[in-house]
Design an enzyme around this catalytic site. Structure first.
Site, PDB file in Angstrom:
ATOM      1  N   SER A  87       8.199   6.110 -23.694  1.00  0.00           N
ATOM      2  CA  SER A  87       7.914   6.382 -24.957  1.00  0.00           C
ATOM      3  C   SER A  87       8.932   5.823 -25.877  1.00  0.00           C
ATOM      4  O   SER A  87       8.985   4.655 -25.953  1.00  0.00           O
ATOM      5  CB  SER A  87       7.914   8.123 -25.210  1.00  0.00           C
ATOM      6  OG  SER A  87       7.185   8.539 -26.282  1.00  0.00           O
ATOM      7  N   ASP A 217       1.007   8.503 -23.337  1.00  0.00           N
ATOM      8  CA  ASP A 217       2.484   8.715 -23.222  1.00  0.00           C
ATOM      9  C   ASP A 217       3.068   8.612 -21.868  1.00  0.00           C
ATOM     10  O   ASP A 217       2.694   9.397 -21.035  1.00  0.00           O
ATOM     11  CB  ASP A 217       2.713   9.751 -24.146  1.00  0.00           C
ATOM     12  CG  ASP A 217       4.443   9.761 -24.493  1.00  0.00           C
ATOM     13  OD1 ASP A 217       5.330   9.103 -23.732  1.00  0.00           O
ATOM     14  OD2 ASP A 217       4.588  10.641 -25.305  1.00  0.00           O
TER      15      ASP A 217
END
Length: 321
Positions: A87, A217
């Site tokens: 991320s 993610d």
């Protein structure tokens, strides 16, 4: 969790094989997909385990604390042998791996984010800052609230390369296969699709279609991917930027706060399980308190609260090296 080394730290070196075996037995679900990640024994000689491996974790705005850690490495002239990121850790990881210093990142981040929030009539005012919206646009109808293309353009402009092979430091980027429910690791080929997938926070950004996969993610499966650097280092450094909440906070969360905080709780549970099985040589968790996922406008406070972790990293590395 305190900002200290886990007592279970293996002092004999970095064994990713042992870690993954234990993780599999524990049902942690950490699977590196061979179509995206290089593995030991697959046409490559076994990597020599020397130097420092750096894992930069997920955490939204809290991830700006990574900048202080990268500055510490620059100050003591320690160059990581390998970096893994998830991320926002992937975003800052690729900037650093391309040759951008921690100090340069600080200057750029302050220029972008250090402003008062004033967004879209105030409806996102509680979770973001106006500087960020210079790089983000509404993305409703695509599976997310925001369009990340401005962020990706910023990364393209800064790194000035297209493929992983062109980076100055080897990099691994973590994403999650939405349908197969497993980890995907990028370490070759195009960089931007990997970054876009790794930062695709569900509900905030749309899932990313790449080849025959739908990716989201990386923090969903591996918030701080220190297991991905263990085969390549003598000293592993993991930076957990999940942040903390005040225990006496009685504020009722908004709809978006509830969604994002739920992800953070899940990520912390994953990390607690990982650290029970195996821990890095240096584990840092900057004491950043009560910063929501998209409150990048709190950058000055985030960087200030990251200072103790920055100093501790310098002390620990100087001792170990």
């Amino acid at each position: 969790m305190k900002d200290t080394n886990n007592k279970q730290r293996n002092t004999t070196g970095c064994s990713r094989r042992d870690f993954l075996a234990a993780a599999g037995m524990a049902g942690a679900g950490l699977v590196a997909w061979p179509g995206f990640a290089a593995h030991a024994g697959e046409g490559k000689p076994e990597a020599s385990r020397t130097g420092v491996g750096l894992a930069l974790g997920a955490g939204g705005a809290n991830g700006l604390a990574h900048i202080a850690v990268l500055e510490a490495l620059d100050e003591i002239k320690v160059r990581p042998k390998i970096i893994a990121g998830s991320s926002i850790g992937a975003i800052l990881g690729v900037l650093y791996a391309s040759g951008i210093s921690g100090r340069e990142m600080r200057e750029a981040a302050l220029e972008i984010f250090d402003s008062q929030p004033s967004i879209w009539g105030g409806w996102l005012e509680r979770i973001t800052g106006s500087g960020l919206l210079d790089m983000l646009r509404p993305g409703l109808g695509e599976g997310g609230l925001l369009d990340p293309e401005g962020v990706l353009d910023f990364v393209r402009e800064k790194i000035q390369v297209q493929d992983f092979e062109e980076l100055q430091i080897p990099l691994k980027v973590v994403a999650t296969d939405f349908w197969r429910r497993e980890q995907v690791v990028f370490d070759s080929g195009e960089i931007i699709p990997a970054i876009e997938a790794s930062m695709a926070v569900p509900g905030l950004f749309a899932p990313v279609r790449y080849q025959d996969r739908l990716l989201v993610d990386g923090a969903i499966v591996n918030p701080v991917p220190f297991d991905l650097v263990l085969d390549s280092c003598d000293i592993s450094v993991a930076v957990d930027v999940s942040g903390k909440s005040s225990p006496d906070n009685k504020e009722r969360p908004s709809y978006l706060d509830t969604i994002f905080a739920t992800f953070e709780i899940m990520q912390e549970s994953i990390m607690q399980q990982k650290l029970r099985i195996y821990s890095p040589d240096i584990y840092l968790r900057p004491e950043v308190v009560d910063v929501r996922l998209m409150q990048f406008n709190k950058i000055k406070r985030i960087l200030k609260e990251a200072e103790p972790a920055r100093e501790r990293l310098k002390e620990e590395l100087e001792r170990l090296l």
